[in-house]
Design a protein around this motif. Sequence first.
Motif, mmCIF file in Angstrom:
data_model
loop_
_atom_site.group_PDB
_atom_site.id
_atom_site.type_symbol
_atom_site.label_atom_id
_atom_site.label_comp_id
_atom_site.label_asym_id
_atom_site.label_seq_id
_atom_site.Cartn_x
_atom_site.Cartn_y
_atom_site.Cartn_z
ATOM 1 N N ILE A 295 83.556 41.335 19.641
ATOM 2 C CA ILE A 295 85.119 41.872 19.224
ATOM 3 C C ILE A 295 85.001 43.431 19.099
ATOM 4 O O ILE A 295 85.933 44.227 19.535
ATOM 5 N N GLY A 296 83.702 43.954 18.528
ATOM 6 C CA GLY A 296 83.903 45.263 18.292
ATOM 7 C C GLY A 296 83.752 46.352 19.438
ATOM 8 O O GLY A 296 84.149 47.184 19.549
ATOM 9 N N TYR A 297 82.943 45.755 20.457
ATOM 10 C CA TYR A 297 82.692 46.599 21.596
ATOM 11 C C TYR A 297 83.886 47.198 22.461
ATOM 12 O O TYR A 297 84.222 48.441 22.791
ATOM 13 N N PRO A 298 84.754 46.234 22.821
ATOM 14 C CA PRO A 298 86.083 46.503 23.429
ATOM 15 C C PRO A 298 87.064 47.368 22.668
ATOM 16 O O PRO A 298 87.440 48.393 23.058
ATOM 17 N N VAL A 299 86.973 47.219 21.264
ATOM 18 C CA VAL A 299 87.628 47.981 20.347
ATOM 19 C C VAL A 299 87.157 49.491 20.380
ATOM 20 O O VAL A 299 87.922 50.440 20.492
ATOM 21 N N ALA A 300 85.926 49.511 20.304
ATOM 22 C CA ALA A 300 85.188 50.930 20.426
ATOM 23 C C ALA A 300 85.391 51.523 21.573
ATOM 24 O O ALA A 300 85.596 52.794 21.706
ATOM 25 N N TYR A 301 85.363 50.668 22.669
ATOM 26 C CA TYR A 301 85.707 51.333 24.156
ATOM 27 C C TYR A 301 86.936 51.678 24.194
ATOM 28 O O TYR A 301 87.309 53.112 24.652
ATOM 29 N N VAL A 302 88.048 51.094 23.682
ATOM 30 C CA VAL A 302 89.294 51.612 23.786
ATOM 31 C C VAL A 302 89.586 52.963 23.239
ATOM 32 O O VAL A 302 90.332 53.948 23.579
ATOM 33 N N ILE A 303 89.052 52.990 21.914
ATOM 34 C CA ILE A 303 89.038 54.080 21.090
ATOM 35 C C ILE A 303 88.409 55.382 21.663
ATOM 36 O O ILE A 303 88.919 56.497 21.784
ATOM 37 N N ALA A 304 87.118 55.130 22.125
ATOM 38 C CA ALA A 304 86.434 56.249 22.811
ATOM 39 C C ALA A 304 87.193 56.902 24.290
ATOM 40 O O ALA A 304 87.427 57.992 24.363
ATOM 41 N N PHE A 305 88.121 55.931 24.911
ATOM 42 C CA PHE A 305 88.667 56.512 25.928
ATOM 43 C C PHE A 305 90.325 56.873 25.659
ATOM 44 O O PHE A 305 91.219 56.881 26.780
ATOM 45 N N SER A 306 90.595 56.579 24.458
ATOM 46 C CA SER A 306 92.128 57.030 24.141
ATOM 47 C C SER A 306 92.230 58.490 24.211
ATOM 48 O O SER A 306 91.390 59.269 23.825
ATOM 49 N N PRO A 307 93.689 58.798 24.109
ATOM 50 C CA PRO A 307 93.874 60.453 23.906
ATOM 51 C C PRO A 307 93.597 60.615 22.565
ATOM 52 O O PRO A 307 93.425 59.783 21.575
ATOM 53 N N VAL B 273 95.795 59.473 19.515
ATOM 54 C CA VAL B 273 95.660 58.298 19.236
ATOM 55 C C VAL B 273 94.444 57.908 18.723
ATOM 56 O O VAL B 273 94.067 57.171 17.892
ATOM 57 N N ARG B 274 93.173 58.436 19.143
ATOM 58 C CA ARG B 274 92.037 58.259 18.925
ATOM 59 C C ARG B 274 91.858 58.379 17.324
ATOM 60 O O ARG B 274 91.346 57.478 16.586
ATOM 61 N N THR B 275 92.336 59.491 16.782
ATOM 62 C CA THR B 275 92.357 59.756 15.389
ATOM 63 C C THR B 275 92.936 58.695 14.649
ATOM 64 O O THR B 275 92.382 58.054 13.654
ATOM 65 N N TRP B 276 94.135 58.100 14.912
ATOM 66 C CA TRP B 276 94.887 57.210 14.314
ATOM 67 C C TRP B 276 94.061 55.841 14.430
ATOM 68 O O TRP B 276 94.128 55.189 13.280
ATOM 69 N N LEU B 277 93.613 55.762 15.505
ATOM 70 C CA LEU B 277 92.620 54.295 15.760
ATOM 71 C C LEU B 277 91.478 54.528 14.930
ATOM 72 O O LEU B 277 91.174 53.472 14.257
ATOM 73 N N LEU B 278 90.867 55.492 14.624
ATOM 74 C CA LEU B 278 89.519 55.436 13.865
ATOM 75 C C LEU B 278 90.047 55.255 12.485
ATOM 76 O O LEU B 278 89.262 54.775 11.641
ATOM 77 N N LEU B 279 91.334 55.800 12.311
ATOM 78 C CA LEU B 279 91.798 55.651 10.645
ATOM 79 C C LEU B 279 91.894 54.393 10.556
ATOM 80 O O LEU B 279 91.618 53.870 9.317
ATOM 81 N N ALA B 280 92.472 53.535 11.412
ATOM 82 C CA ALA B 280 92.779 52.208 11.183
ATOM 83 C C ALA B 280 91.637 51.196 11.044
ATOM 84 O O ALA B 280 91.194 50.665 10.330
ATOM 85 N N ILE B 281 90.230 52.028 11.503
ATOM 86 C CA ILE B 281 89.076 51.086 11.513
ATOM 87 C C ILE B 281 88.446 51.380 10.241
ATOM 88 O O ILE B 281 87.905 50.603 9.432
ATOM 89 N N MET B 282 88.701 52.563 9.666
ATOM 90 C CA MET B 282 87.894 52.864 8.436
ATOM 91 C C MET B 282 88.960 52.641 7.282
ATOM 92 O O MET B 282 88.311 52.717 6.092
ATOM 93 N N LEU B 283 90.095 52.296 7.349
ATOM 94 C CA LEU B 283 90.937 52.127 6.417
ATOM 95 C C LEU B 283 90.459 50.738 5.379
ATOM 96 O O LEU B 283 90.674 50.958 4.242
ATOM 97 N N PRO B 284 89.784 49.787 5.657
ATOM 98 C CA PRO B 284 89.251 48.632 5.047
ATOM 99 C C PRO B 284 88.241 49.394 4.001
ATOM 100 O O PRO B 284 88.203 48.811 2.889
ATOM 101 N N PHE B 285 87.747 50.348 4.659
ATOM 102 C CA PHE B 285 86.519 50.985 3.466
ATOM 103 C C PHE B 285 87.328 51.567 2.149
ATOM 104 O O PHE B 285 86.722 51.499 1.020
#
Length: 297
Positions: free
Chosen positions: A85-97, A100-112
């Motif tokens: 599950i995580g590899y496609p998510v990481a791939y999409v984040i790495a190749f995002s503008p 957008v990448r900043t917001w996606l990383l924030l969404a990943i770290m939000l559960p912390f």
Amino acid sequence: MESWRRHPLVFWAMGLPGIFWLIVFFLVPLGFVWLMSFGEKRGIVDIAITGTLENYLRAFDPVYLGILFKTVRISLIVTLLCIVIGYPVAYVIAFSPPKVRTWLLLAIMLPFWINMLIRTYALIAVFRTRGYVNFTLEWLYGLLRLDALFGPFQPLPMLYNEFAVIFGIVYVFLPFAVLPMYAAIERLDRSLLEAAADLGASRFHTFLTITLPLTRSGIASAVLLVFIPALGSFLIPELLGGPNAYMIGNVIAAQFKKANDWPFGAALSFLLMYATFAILAVRPLLVRRAAKGEGAR
């Protein structure tokens, strides 16, 4: 590095507080627990350090071995799901503008930002018999008029079983898998991908032959960051799992809290720690092999 050697006092002044903290509040208590694993329980609160290996031998009882194998199996399933599950998510984040990448990383770290106990209790509200999932399925069941064909809707048993435990651990530890894989993919030399495209390689072939091999170090880190904490999980199985979904962490906690058998609980804890050290010893080999593969290319 040379500056630290020229000024050793500065190095020790900065390092001593942390070293003192680790020794006093980590190594010393850990040493007491290790000594306790060679002790015998005498009475309710008395423990005698006799050097016995009985606690370690008792851990190889078929009952505890069965729970240990179940723990390893669940941890492997959780790790595999987190990677898949995580590899496609990481791939999409790495190749995002970048924006957008900043917001996606924030969404990943939000559960912390939310306590794990609260997140686990939230899953109970989702999976219970009259929870959100069963309520939604019941509504769809009635909307499609399936009760006329199959009878009244029967709620799915989604709580207090292995499914709930696996889902809960994946839910909690998925960010630990995404972040190291994202870091590895983000460091990938994009010119290699462009060269593969210029040579006529398809995207799938490029992924299998270039992207995946060059990001193995991130996958190895994700495996360790998920598998090792999953081995010692006890809160999630305690809240979401039933008696048949107990893991070795629950057995260890029960020895300290309910059975009051601290020597046996200490022995189980250190057997789990020895297994963790063995797993950690494998990672440098995987990283070294990945580095050799990158160097060969």
